[in-house]
Write a protein that holds these residues in place. Structure first.
Motif, PDB file in Angstrom:
ATOM      1  N   GLY A   1      -0.252-128.349  59.993  1.00 50.51           N
ATOM      2  CA  GLY A   1      -1.523-128.304  60.711  1.00 50.51           C
ATOM      3  C   GLY A   1      -1.631-129.366  61.777  1.00 50.51           C
ATOM      4  O   GLY A   1      -2.727-129.734  62.193  1.00 50.51           O
ATOM      5  N   ASP A   2      -0.484-129.856  62.283  1.00 52.06           N
ATOM      6  CA  ASP A   2      -0.447-130.982  63.204  1.00 52.06           C
ATOM      7  C   ASP A   2       0.274-130.569  64.483  1.00 52.06           C
ATOM      8  O   ASP A   2       1.391-130.040  64.433  1.00 52.06           O
ATOM      9  N   SER A   3      -0.339-130.824  65.638  1.00 51.46           N
ATOM     10  CA  SER A   3       0.256-130.406  66.908  1.00 51.46           C
ATOM     11  C   SER A   3       1.534-131.176  67.223  1.00 51.46           C
ATOM     12  O   SER A   3       2.472-130.628  67.810  1.00 51.46           O
ATOM     13  N   THR A   4       1.609-132.462  66.823  1.00 52.25           N
ATOM     14  CA  THR A   4       2.815-133.255  67.077  1.00 52.25           C
ATOM     15  C   THR A   4       3.990-132.728  66.271  1.00 52.25           C
ATOM     16  O   THR A   4       5.111-132.585  66.789  1.00 52.25           O
ATOM     17  N   VAL A   5       3.731-132.413  64.997  1.00 52.75           N
ATOM     18  CA  VAL A   5       4.782-131.842  64.153  1.00 52.75           C
ATOM     19  C   VAL A   5       5.217-130.491  64.714  1.00 52.75           C
ATOM     20  O   VAL A   5       6.414-130.178  64.775  1.00 52.75           O
ATOM     21  N   THR A   6       4.252-129.699  65.142  1.00 46.69           N
ATOM     22  CA  THR A   6       4.562-128.375  65.683  1.00 46.69           C
ATOM     23  C   THR A   6       5.412-128.494  66.947  1.00 46.69           C
ATOM     24  O   THR A   6       6.366-127.729  67.145  1.00 46.69           O
ATOM     25  N   ALA A   7       5.066-129.436  67.818  1.00 39.03           N
ATOM     26  CA  ALA A   7       5.836-129.634  69.045  1.00 39.03           C
ATOM     27  C   ALA A   7       7.285-129.997  68.732  1.00 39.03           C
ATOM     28  O   ALA A   7       8.220-129.544  69.416  1.00 39.03           O
TER      29      ALA A   7
ATOM     30  N   ASP B   1      -5.259-127.077  66.266  1.00 40.66           N
ATOM     31  CA  ASP B   1      -4.502-128.153  66.902  1.00 40.66           C
ATOM     32  C   ASP B   1      -3.100-127.725  67.303  1.00 40.66           C
ATOM     33  O   ASP B   1      -2.557-128.204  68.306  1.00 40.66           O
ATOM     34  N   ALA B   2      -2.493-126.850  66.519  1.00 40.11           N
ATOM     35  CA  ALA B   2      -1.114-126.441  66.793  1.00 40.11           C
ATOM     36  C   ALA B   2      -1.034-125.238  67.727  1.00 40.11           C
ATOM     37  O   ALA B   2       0.036-124.950  68.272  1.00 40.11           O
ATOM     38  N   ARG B   3      -2.151-124.539  67.945  1.00 35.00           N
ATOM     39  CA  ARG B   3      -2.101-123.287  68.698  1.00 35.00           C
ATOM     40  C   ARG B   3      -1.704-123.484  70.157  1.00 35.00           C
ATOM     41  O   ARG B   3      -0.938-122.699  70.718  1.00 35.00           O
ATOM     42  N   ALA B   4      -2.256-124.517  70.794  1.00 34.53           N
ATOM     43  CA  ALA B   4      -2.029-124.703  72.226  1.00 34.53           C
ATOM     44  C   ALA B   4      -0.555-124.872  72.553  1.00 34.53           C
ATOM     45  O   ALA B   4      -0.045-124.244  73.492  1.00 34.53           O
ATOM     46  N   VAL B   5       0.149-125.688  71.781  1.00 34.02           N
ATOM     47  CA  VAL B   5       1.571-125.930  72.080  1.00 34.02           C
ATOM     48  C   VAL B   5       2.407-124.675  71.821  1.00 34.02           C
ATOM     49  O   VAL B   5       3.377-124.401  72.540  1.00 34.02           O
ATOM     50  N   VAL B   6       2.033-123.893  70.811  1.00 37.15           N
ATOM     51  CA  VAL B   6       2.767-122.655  70.529  1.00 37.15           C
ATOM     52  C   VAL B   6       2.481-121.617  71.615  1.00 37.15           C
ATOM     53  O   VAL B   6       3.377-120.876  72.035  1.00 37.15           O
ATOM     54  N   GLN B   7       1.241-121.567  72.111  1.00 35.45           N
ATOM     55  CA  GLN B   7       0.911-120.654  73.203  1.00 35.45           C
ATOM     56  C   GLN B   7       1.763-120.954  74.434  1.00 35.45           C
ATOM     57  O   GLN B   7       2.297-120.045  75.076  1.00 35.45           O
TER      58      GLN B   7
END
Length: 603
Positions: free
Chosen positions: A284-290, A311-317
């Motif tokens: 659930g973390d954007s940094t981890v997702t990136a 939080d993670a959606r923007a980087v995946v988009q």
């Protein structure tokens, strides 16, 4: 005898000479008077024009006023009328200006400056939002010298119209107007993909040869077929917080969804549809997702399921758009998740789609065209309510009350629908007393955009107490509330909107449930059911239509679900199938409508 001149004749000749002299003097006087009048009118016109040029519009109007009357001594009437009208406009009196411009058209139809008159009329009509009248006036201007100004006027005017439906109506009545088409296309393209009328946008681009790049329109042109498809699941599994016991986990919803996906993969494999599943824990973390997205293997994925948290959606988009990889959210109904990414989809109908589709159904069923809208305090509730309001009003319905109901203030529903005699007496006027009362059978239906149990219970209780014919429209999630039984739904003629509705009495569901219980030792949850249907549907879509399955989806109007009723993504990024549940003597009835192509479009 000497002849004598005839005295009478002489006298007559003298009279003629006097008459001629008088005649000449008279006309000389008339000519001089006319000349003096014209000089006087000219001087007055020049004085008025000077006032106009100096921005003294009120004084200019007074000076021009007497010159607006046409007569043989006043060649300045059309000019004075024109400047009088312009001065009135600039002084803040557009209605006066409009009236004078219309008089000029009637009194001086052949005047050389009629194009300017029509241009000003078009401008005033536009400012009064009388768009069709303005367009008709501007069409009469053929002079090429005016065309740039006309285009700029139209572009400025129509760009200020915020409601896309108003622009659509203008385009419907003026289908050959390029400026309207450009502004409408820009307006549509600026919306999130889920709210775009993509068929109309395609028509405008094709018909007027509009620049797709300028509109930021990205279209997938060709699919890719493979023997095996790689699917990444980006979920907040929270593996670092899981404990090795049988108790319910903090992320049970996520685990259940994934278990449903896994079971579907096994089922697809038995049908020779091969899916390689890769699971990644975003926490659930954007940094981890990136960090996950930096892995080279992610770029070779054919599909991404998730992520679930904002939080993670923007980087995946961004990743999805850059690398042209389809992604789908299995649980959310928020259209902002899709944004303007043509590779992004919602499994659910968006809140906007639910609102519009429900209104389409109720429009045919409501007893009268008066309604009330209640909505909860979440963003999803308000978006759903607004979409419903806009669509139902487009059918001519009147929304008598639209009110946000907070959980702690759910009593307001009873106060609005069940006014006590004491409160009526407290009103200070007859008008006040009438405003406190919602008359019996005056409201056709109440739409409730909320899953909140207090709100739903209060609405149902108030309508039953009233004892009139109000139809209640609410969410399928109300069925999970123990406070309301089937008989109450049936008695009140309740309609429930039910996105991704799963009937439990089918053979397909029984087979799925049996497999799930056998593998996991517990009955499947709602999210497990969704995960299974999602993966079955996507697996078959990949197999049939390839990596860019949306190209196939665009050609279909109803695609079968495996547990759900089905899916429709025709020119859409979210599921357009929104079933409605009604309650009758023979049990629950499921109704849904899909917009089919009309005959003209088929041809």
């Amino acid at each position: 005898m000497t002849s004598v001149p005839n005295r009478r004749l002489l006298l007559s000749g003298n009279n003629n000479m006097k008459y001629i002299k008088s005649f000449v003097v008279f006309w000389l006087f008339i000519g001089l008077t006319t000349a003096f009048a014209q000089v006087s009118n000219q001087q007055q016109y020049l004085n008025a024009k000077e006032l106009f040029n100096n921005g003294k519009y009120s004084l200019a109007m007074e000076a021009f006023k007497s010159l607006t009357q046409a007569n043989e001594n006043n060649p300045f009437a059309p000019y004075a009328s024109f400047y009088y009208a312009v001065a009135a406009y600039r002084e803040g009196y557009p209605p006066v200006a409009k009236n004078m411009f219309l008089q000029i058209r009637d009194r001086f139809p052949s005047w050389s400056r009629m194009n300017e008159v029509n241009f000003w009329l078009g401008k005033i009509y536009f400012e009064n939002e009388e768009y069709n009248q303005g367009l008709n006036v501007l069409k009469s201007i053929r002079d090429k010298a005016f065309q740039d100004d006309i285009r700029n006027l139209k572009y400025h005017t129509f760009s200020g119209i915020e409601k896309v439906e108003r622009l659509k109506e203008l385009y419907k009545n003026n289908a050959d107007d390029r400026v309207i088409a450009e502004v409408l296309a820009k307006n549509i393209a600026s919306q999130t993909l889920i709210n775009q009328d993509q068929e109309l946008l395609d028509e405008l681009i094709r018909k007027f040869d509009l620049d797709k790049a300028g509109l930021s329109v990205v279209k997938v042109e060709k699919s890719v077929f493979k023997d095996k498809y790689r699917v990444a699941v980006l979920f907040p599994f929270l593996m670092n917080r899981l404990e090795p016991n049988d108790r319910k986990k903090v992320n049970q919803l996520v685990l259940d969804t994934y278990h449903g996906i896994q079971l579907a993969i096994d089922s697809l494999k038995a049908q020779d549809i091969n899916i390689e599943l890769y699971a990644y824990d975003t926490r659930g973390d954007s940094t981890v997702t990136a960090k996950i997205l930096e892995k080279d293997e992610l770029k070779s994925m054919d599909l991404i399921i998730g992520p679930l948290f904002p939080d993670a959606r923007a980087v995946v988009q961004q990743f999805s758009f850059r690398h042209k990889i389809n992604m789908i959210n299995p649980l959310s109904s928020d259209s902002d998740i899709v944004g303007n990414n043509p590779y992004s989809f919602l499994l659910n109908p968006s809140n906007e789609t639910v609102g519009r589709k429900t209104a389409d159904y109720i429009e045919k069923k409501a007893r009268n065209k008066n309604c009330i809208i209640f909505y909860g305090e979440t963003r999803n509730d308000s978006v759903l309510a607004i979409a419903y309001k806009q669509r139902i009003e487009s059918y001519g319905f009147k929304v008598a009350i639209m009110k946000e109901i907070k959980k702690r203030n759910s009593r307001q529903i009873l106060d609005l629908l069940l006014i006590s005699d004491e409160k009526i007496k407290e009103a200070t006027s007859e008008e006040g007393r009438s405003n406190l009362t919602i008359a019996q059978d005056s409201i056709g239906h109440i739409f409730v955009a909320s899953d909140n149990d207090l709100i739903s219970a209060k609405v149902m209780s108030a309508v039953e107490t009233r004892g009139d014919s109000i139809m209640v429209v609410g969410s399928v999630n109300w069925l999970d509330l123990p406070a309301i039984n089937y008989e109450a739904y049936q008695r009140l003629g309740v309609v429930l909107y039910a996105p991704l509705y799963i009937p439990k009495e089918t053979e397909a569901y029984e087979a799925f449930r049996s497999k799930y219980v056998k593998k996991h030792k517990v009955p499947p949850s709602r999210t497990a059911e969704i995960g299974y249907d999602l993966m079955k549907f996507l697996g078959h879509s990949l197999h049939k239509y390839g990596k860019y399955f949306q190209l196939g989806w665009n050609k279909e109007y109803l695609m079968d679900g495996y547990l759900t009723i089905g899916y429709c993504y025709h020119q859409s990024q979210d599921n357009e199938v929104v079933p409605m549940l009604t309650f009758g003597d023979e049990g629950l009835k499921v109704v849904y409508e899909i917009e089919q192509e009309d005959e003209d479009r088929k041809k």
